[in-house]
Design a protein around this motif. Structure first.
Motif, mmCIF file in Angstrom:
data_model
loop_
_atom_site.group_PDB
_atom_site.id
_atom_site.type_symbol
_atom_site.label_atom_id
_atom_site.label_comp_id
_atom_site.label_asym_id
_atom_site.label_seq_id
_atom_site.Cartn_x
_atom_site.Cartn_y
_atom_site.Cartn_z
ATOM 1 N N THR A 1 1.105 -8.773 -0.477
ATOM 2 C CA THR A 1 1.252 -7.695 -1.456
ATOM 3 C C THR A 1 1.126 -6.297 -0.856
ATOM 4 O O THR A 1 1.296 -5.308 -1.570
ATOM 5 N N CYS A 2 0.832 -6.202 0.431
ATOM 6 C CA CYS A 2 0.697 -4.884 1.046
ATOM 7 C C CYS A 2 1.457 -4.878 2.371
ATOM 8 O O CYS A 2 1.667 -5.938 2.978
ATOM 9 N N PRO A 3 1.869 -3.720 2.841
ATOM 10 C CA PRO A 3 2.577 -3.664 4.128
ATOM 11 C C PRO A 3 1.701 -4.159 5.266
ATOM 12 O O PRO A 3 0.469 -4.010 5.241
ATOM 13 N N LEU A 4 2.319 -4.750 6.252
ATOM 14 C CA LEU A 4 1.570 -5.192 7.429
ATOM 15 C C LEU A 4 1.050 -3.971 8.183
ATOM 16 O O LEU A 4 1.765 -2.974 8.336
ATOM 17 N N PRO A 5 -0.182 -4.011 8.652
ATOM 18 C CA PRO A 5 -0.715 -2.876 9.424
ATOM 19 C C PRO A 5 0.175 -2.560 10.613
ATOM 20 O O PRO A 5 0.682 -3.462 11.287
ATOM 21 N N GLU A 6 0.360 -1.271 10.871
ATOM 22 C CA GLU A 6 1.266 -0.860 11.943
ATOM 23 C C GLU A 6 0.839 -1.418 13.291
ATOM 24 O O GLU A 6 1.677 -1.714 14.144
#
Length: 487
Positions: free
Chosen positions: A465-470
């Motif tokens: 549900t959230c973007p993957l950490p950079e």
């Protein structure tokens, strides 16, 4: 060759349509895997889901899941208009009921446009997949006509495939049959494009096939002679697992059991066809419940639990020899978890296929097998856990204090470091391949569990549900190189 990969179901991908699809988020995940220097993307079965929304209970051993078709790609092919593509919705747990109601309405519009002027590629697809496609499409059309009733509840003449009833159904339901064929064309067009992209990035797809078919499937309907039935399409024995420390009543799966003498008499023709198909759409195939080829747990149909079953001898080396003859000796992962006898271990050894090691099991006092990393051998695939396990972080917070303390002593870490220590132990092990679920790389807790065996209601719903950490791809790449698994 040392390598590693990430386990991430297609349905768990982010995206705007209520479930992960084969669209741009899947391509972006391939890019992430390549940046993280991963060799494999392991997924769960991609067939159309039936009872309980489980990918291990599919309407077909060959068909693809219509829920994974990306509307945006259909629009790009002029099969949907822009206003027919649903508005984006927030990414959250999968609501299968909503998908069930929405998907056919939209896919019907795309199918009508395709069928109004069938393309050469559609005609070629239908011809190449004719060994299963027509039967599957008719099965789904009859099922819809019967109000989605299960196969066991169909009228006798249709259930038992009386020739006159089948001929009438083909004529009566011709339009619906064409619709289901068109939907499969959409799926496989998008799937093949994704696979080609992944392979071009150096990422290989690891597919997963259940050993058994569903009791509500076109496979049972069209080939009842291959299964243990009473001759009227009623199952006499069904599949499951015996009681153990994890399930006091065992696991009652309810799948049809194979009539192995019939399979052997045909030279295992159906299984050869199934595996040829699987190896054409995946780069590597994981066979679920591989031990069932040596011997299988048989439960009388109608039993309420698995406790009353017994073991029966399976095809063993005859099956292995047939697969070697058909496929060669590579490209298979044998899911060999569960009750393993010396005979099962001997069959696995004779197959040459790598078995599975589960890091969580090494420290779980309920697990009788030995999964400690120092016992591994090269020809194996090690996981922190699978889709049937809680996440590593969830295990840390839910396991007994004694089990957690044992794991920390063995892995030389503090409890809060346990997930990363388990990942590193997998990568450092001698196993040729290490596969880590994405949820473990993200250190997610029990909320990210995909499935709890023998339960219903909240399985197969987890999504990212959230973007993957950079920094995550770089972190994974560093560890992959450190443990010499980068390709």
């Amino acid at each position: 060759m040392r390598a590693s990969g990430i386990l991430m179901p297609v349905f768990s991908l982010p995206g705007p349509f209520g479930i992960g699809t084969l669209g741009k988020e899947a391509f972006a995940f391939v890019d992430f895997l390549a940046d993280a220097k991963q060799t494999y993307w392991q997924i769960l079965p991609i067939g159309p889901t039936g009872y309980g929304d489980s990918p291990y209970q599919s309407f077909s051993a060959f068909a693809g899941n219509p829920y994974f078709i990306d509307y945006r790609l259909l629009a790009a092919d002029d099969l949907l208009t822009a206003d027919e593509v649903p508005a984006a919705r927030p990414v959250g747990p999968i609501d299968y009921g909503a998908l069930y109601n929405e998907r056919p309405v939209i896919l019907k519009k795309a199918a009508d446009r395709l069928l109004a002027a069938p393309s050469p590629s559609y005609e070629a697809f239908c011809e190449a997949q004719s060994f299963w496609l027509e039967d599957y499409a008719l099965f789904m059309a009859v099922k819809a006509e019967q109000g989605q009733a299960g196969l066991a509840d169909w009228p006798d003449d249709l259930r038992c495939r009386k020739p006159e009833a089948i001929a009438a159904a083909k004529q009566r339901l011709a339009g619906a049959v064409d619709y289901y064929k068109a939907v499969q064309f959409f799926f496989y067009t998008q799937w093949n494009a994704l696979k080609a992209y992944a392979n071009g990035k150096g990422v290989r797809l690891v597919g997963d096939i259940p050993i058994y078919v569903s009791p509500d499937s076109s496979d049972l309907w069209t080939h009842p002679e291959l299964f243990q039935t009473d001759g009227q399409m009623h199952l006499t024995q069904v599949a499951g697992c015996p009681p153990d420390a994890f399930a006091a009543d065992g696991q009652l799966w309810g799948n049809p059991l194979y009539d192995w003498p019939v399979h052997k008499a045909t030279g295992f023709a159906w299984w050869k066809q199934r595996m040829k198909h699987a190896t054409s759409i995946y780069d590597v195939v994981r066979i679920d419940h591989f031990r069932g080829f040596e011997s299988y747990y048989s439960i009388p149909a109608g039993n309420k639990t698995a406790a009353g079953g017994h073991w029966e001898k399976g095809p063993d080396r005859d099956f292995i020899n047939a697969m070697h003859e058909n496929l060669g000796e590579g490209g298979i992962i044998a899911e060999d978890l569960g009750y393993l006898t010396p005979e099962v271990k001997a069959m696995l050894s004779a197959s040459g296929y790598p078995g599975m090691k589960i890091m969580q099991f090494a420290f779980d006092s309920r697990e009788s097998g030995n999964y400690l990393p120092h016992t591994y051998h090269r020809n194996s695939v090690v996981y922190t856990g699978t889709h049937d396990n809680v996440t590593a972080e969830g295990w840390r917070t839910n396991a007994s204090a004694e089990d957690v303390a044992y794991a920390c002593r063995y892995l030389r870490c503090q409890p809060e470091e346990l997930t990363e220590a388990m990942i590193c132990a997998c990568l450092a092990s001698v196993s040729d391949t290490a596969v880590i679920p994405l949820a473990d790389w993200l250190h997610l807790g029990s909320e990210a569990r995909i499935n709890t065996p023998s339960t219903q209601g909240s399985n197969w719903q987890w999504r990212l549900t959230c973007p993957l950490p950079e920094a995550l791809a770089g972190h994974i790449a560093q560890l992959t190189m450190l443990y010499e698994r980068a390709q």
